[in-house]
Design a protein around this motif. Structure first.
Motif, mmCIF file in Angstrom:
data_model
loop_
_atom_site.group_PDB
_atom_site.id
_atom_site.type_symbol
_atom_site.label_atom_id
_atom_site.label_comp_id
_atom_site.label_asym_id
_atom_site.label_seq_id
_atom_site.Cartn_x
_atom_site.Cartn_y
_atom_site.Cartn_z
ATOM 1 N N ASP A 67 3.410 -39.600 -10.929
ATOM 2 C CA ASP A 67 3.669 -40.628 -9.926
ATOM 3 C C ASP A 67 2.762 -41.822 -10.227
ATOM 4 O OD1 ASP A 67 3.782 -42.201 -7.610
ATOM 5 O OD2 ASP A 67 3.841 -40.460 -6.272
ATOM 6 N N ILE A 68 3.329 -43.005 -10.315
ATOM 7 C CA ILE A 68 2.499 -44.184 -10.633
ATOM 8 C C ILE A 68 1.506 -44.505 -9.513
ATOM 9 C CG2 ILE A 68 4.057 -45.293 -12.298
ATOM 10 C CD1 ILE A 68 4.886 -47.193 -9.886
ATOM 11 N N CYS A 69 1.674 -43.882 -8.358
ATOM 12 C CA CYS A 69 0.714 -44.110 -7.264
ATOM 13 C C CYS A 69 -0.496 -43.172 -7.360
ATOM 14 C CB CYS A 69 1.391 -43.903 -5.908
ATOM 15 S SG CYS A 69 2.773 -45.017 -5.628
ATOM 16 N N ASP A 70 -0.468 -42.271 -8.342
ATOM 17 C CA ASP A 70 -1.531 -41.264 -8.469
ATOM 18 C C ASP A 70 -2.461 -41.655 -9.628
ATOM 19 O OD1 ASP A 70 -3.079 -39.051 -9.088
ATOM 20 O OD2 ASP A 70 -1.451 -37.613 -8.848
ATOM 21 N N PHE A 71 -3.578 -42.250 -9.253
ATOM 22 C CA PHE A 71 -4.518 -42.805 -10.244
ATOM 23 C C PHE A 71 -4.971 -41.752 -11.267
ATOM 24 C CE2 PHE A 71 -8.854 -43.681 -11.660
ATOM 25 C CZ PHE A 71 -8.747 -44.976 -12.126
ATOM 26 N N ASP A 72 -5.326 -40.564 -10.788
ATOM 27 C CA ASP A 72 -5.849 -39.536 -11.702
ATOM 28 C C ASP A 72 -4.794 -39.108 -12.729
ATOM 29 O OD1 ASP A 72 -8.232 -39.664 -10.416
ATOM 30 O OD2 ASP A 72 -7.890 -37.883 -9.164
ATOM 31 N N SER A 73 -3.548 -38.938 -12.253
ATOM 32 C CA SER A 73 -2.478 -38.521 -13.183
ATOM 33 C C SER A 73 -2.221 -39.591 -14.234
ATOM 34 C CB SER A 73 -1.170 -38.294 -12.422
ATOM 35 O OG SER A 73 -1.273 -37.196 -11.600
ATOM 36 N N VAL A 74 -2.135 -40.825 -13.783
ATOM 37 C CA VAL A 74 -1.825 -41.919 -14.706
ATOM 38 C C VAL A 74 -2.960 -42.082 -15.719
ATOM 39 C CG1 VAL A 74 -1.528 -44.407 -14.825
ATOM 40 C CG2 VAL A 74 -0.335 -43.118 -13.049
ATOM 41 N N THR A 75 -4.183 -42.000 -15.238
ATOM 42 C CA THR A 75 -5.335 -42.139 -16.133
ATOM 43 C C THR A 75 -5.343 -41.009 -17.169
ATOM 44 O OG1 THR A 75 -6.524 -43.025 -14.253
ATOM 45 C CG2 THR A 75 -7.841 -42.529 -16.162
ATOM 46 N N ALA A 76 -4.992 -39.804 -16.701
ATOM 47 C CA ALA A 76 -4.970 -38.657 -17.623
ATOM 48 C C ALA A 76 -3.935 -38.877 -18.732
ATOM 49 C CB ALA A 76 -4.658 -37.378 -16.852
ATOM 50 N N VAL A 77 -2.794 -39.434 -18.392
ATOM 51 C CA VAL A 77 -1.750 -39.672 -19.406
ATOM 52 C C VAL A 77 -2.204 -40.773 -20.381
ATOM 53 C CG1 VAL A 77 0.634 -40.426 -19.784
ATOM 54 C CG2 VAL A 77 0.110 -38.896 -17.870
ATOM 55 N N LEU A 78 -2.786 -41.830 -19.850
ATOM 56 C CA LEU A 78 -3.282 -42.915 -20.719
ATOM 57 C C LEU A 78 -4.300 -42.371 -21.723
ATOM 58 C CD1 LEU A 78 -3.812 -45.708 -18.051
ATOM 59 C CD2 LEU A 78 -2.589 -46.077 -20.197
ATOM 60 N N LYS A 79 -5.170 -41.489 -21.225
ATOM 61 C CA LYS A 79 -6.239 -40.923 -22.052
ATOM 62 C C LYS A 79 -5.658 -39.956 -23.091
ATOM 63 C CE LYS A 79 -10.847 -39.185 -21.097
ATOM 64 N NZ LYS A 79 -11.721 -38.768 -20.015
ATOM 65 N N LYS A 80 -4.788 -39.059 -22.619
ATOM 66 C CA LYS A 80 -4.222 -38.017 -23.500
ATOM 67 C C LYS A 80 -3.558 -38.621 -24.732
ATOM 68 C CE LYS A 80 -0.711 -34.328 -23.215
ATOM 69 N NZ LYS A 80 0.213 -33.657 -22.300
ATOM 70 N N TYR A 81 -2.850 -39.733 -24.537
ATOM 71 C CA TYR A 81 -2.085 -40.312 -25.647
ATOM 72 C C TYR A 81 -2.770 -41.520 -26.271
ATOM 73 C CZ TYR A 81 1.610 -37.231 -24.043
ATOM 74 O OH TYR A 81 2.338 -36.126 -23.692
#
Ligand code: NAD
Ligand code: TDX
Length: 356
Positions: A67-81
């Motif tokens: 969900d783009i409203c979920d900072f932790d999830s989005v940050t994790a995806v940015l970091k992972k890739y």
């Protein structure tokens, strides 16, 4: 020309996002990876990128449900890739739904864009070899009379909860450029049409109703004007902008193809009649004028000279060609249509992907 290693496409399971992913793999010459970050709302369908998953999945294409409203999830995806570009499509996109329920539009379009911006700011810090590209709409400029066009510097005047939420997101993107030096580009586009378009919007709704000989609901007097752009042409424009556009600039993208709604519906009736072997006017009896949309913007018309002159972009199909391709696509993709309508794909998604 900018080269990216990994592009995150938010909303890549939606209409334009899925067409954009297909364009960059098949038409652009892009050699890097793509991560499709999508929450899979009612409008997201992984079947829209099924061919891409099959060919590139796990090699150069990756899907992350978030969900783009979920900072932790989005940050994790940015970091992972280790992403160096974000192309931000994810949004609530249907004006009628925004009139019935504006809250989800403020949450997704405004808070979601804000969260994406905060996530890239915290991950990228002061890097300049990165880019956040924001997809917006011509609806932020308001409603035109019989004359005139929207230019990049036309003042904002949104009228619906949808366009107001998109306008707010545009302002946030530009604020992050001016305040924090975040490398951004932004595009405001007119009405798209083409394959994988969710059948709540005018053109696919009319096509599917035509096939079943159901009424074709035209709002008001049918004389509201939209500027129609084939979705593949929007995709090529976005790729041009992310690779060659000026950082901090806005670009208008349009079809230079203004039509009153009733003309579009009449044309669709004729194209469908041709494909189904019916007399030319056979389907026109289905046209039904219905109550108007509240606050219905009268006319949109985009001037996209900047994109054409500076980046050498142009549209590749005429409206007649694009409509014929679109009607054919809906005739030949019944499985997709049924999955979107039945909600079957949602069950599949819910058993295959856990929400973060
Ligand atoms: P769409 O409704 O078909 O797709 C939206 C996608 O975003 C879906 O896959 C959905 O699952 C995803 N999404 C929604 N909320 C999310 C969230 N909170 N987190 C992650 N993903 C989420 O929309 P579209 O027509 O493809 O439009 C894409 C973008 O282009 C939008 O920003 C829209 O405002 C803009 N735009 C659309 C048009 C048009 O004619 N369709 C024209 C100009 C601009
Ligand atoms: O049943 C209908 N009958 C009708 O007359 C529908 C669904 C629409 N209309 C009219 C309203 C508009 O004047 O047709 C026109 C197009 O309507 P939509 O397909 O709902 O698009 P629009 O409201 O113009 O917004 C679209 O283009 C700009 C996208 O949904 C937005 O996301 C984009 O920003």
């Amino acid at each position: 020309m900018r080269n990216f290693k990994t592009i995150i496409v938010t909303g890549g399971a939606g209409f334009i996002g899925s067409n954009f992913i297909r364009h960059i793999f098949e038409k652009s010459g892009y050699a890097g990876n793509v991560v499709n970050l999508d929450k899979l709302t009612y409008a997201g369908n992984l079947m829209s990128v099924g061919d891409i998953e099959k060919q590139y999945g796990g090699k150069r294409y990756f899907f992350e449900r978030a969900d783009i409203c979920d900072f932790d999830s989005v940050t994790a995806v940015l970091k992972k890739y280790d992403a160096d570009c974000v192309v931000h499509f994810a949004a609530e996109s249907h004006v009628d739904r925004s009139i019935l329920g504006p809250a989800e539009f403020v949450r997704t379009n405004l808070n979601g864009t804000f969260t994406m911006l905060e996530a890239v700011r915290s991950m990228w810090k002061d890097r300049k070899d990165v880019l956040f590209h924001h997809i917006s709409t011509d609806e932020v400029f308001g409603s035109l009379g019989d004359q005139g066009y929207f230019f990049e510097d036309t003042p904002y005047d949104p009228r619906s909860p949808y366009s107001a939420s998109k306008a707010g997101s545009d302002h946030l993107v530009m604020a992050y450029y001016h305040t924090y030096g975040l490398p951004v580009t932004l595009s405001n586009c007119s009405n798209n049409y083409g394959p994988y378009h969710f059948p709540e919007k005018l053109i696919p709704l009319m096509i599917l109703n035509l096939f079943e000989e159901k009424p074709l609901p035209v709002y008001g007097d049918g004389m509201n004007v939209r500027d129609w752009l084939f979705v593949a042409d929007h995709a090529s424009a976005i790729y041009r902008i992310i690779t060659d556009g000026n950082i901090g600039d806005k670009y208008n993208v349009g079809g230079e193809n203004e039509r009153p709604n009733i003309e579009v519906v009449n044309l669709l009736c004729e194209v469908a009649a041709d494909k189904m072997g019916r007399p030319k006017d056979y389907y026109k009896k289905l046209i039904t004028y219905v109550k108007d949309r509240p606050g219905h913007d009268r006319r949109y018309a985009i001037n996209c000279d900047k994109l054409k002159k500076e980046l050498g972009w142009k549209q590749s199909v005429t409206f007649d060609q694009g409509l014929a391709l679109t009607v054919e696509w809906y005739m030949n993709n019944k499985e997709w249509v049924e999955s979107v309508r039945s909600g079957e794909y949602r069950k599949w998604i819910d058993t295959n992907y856990d929400a973060r």
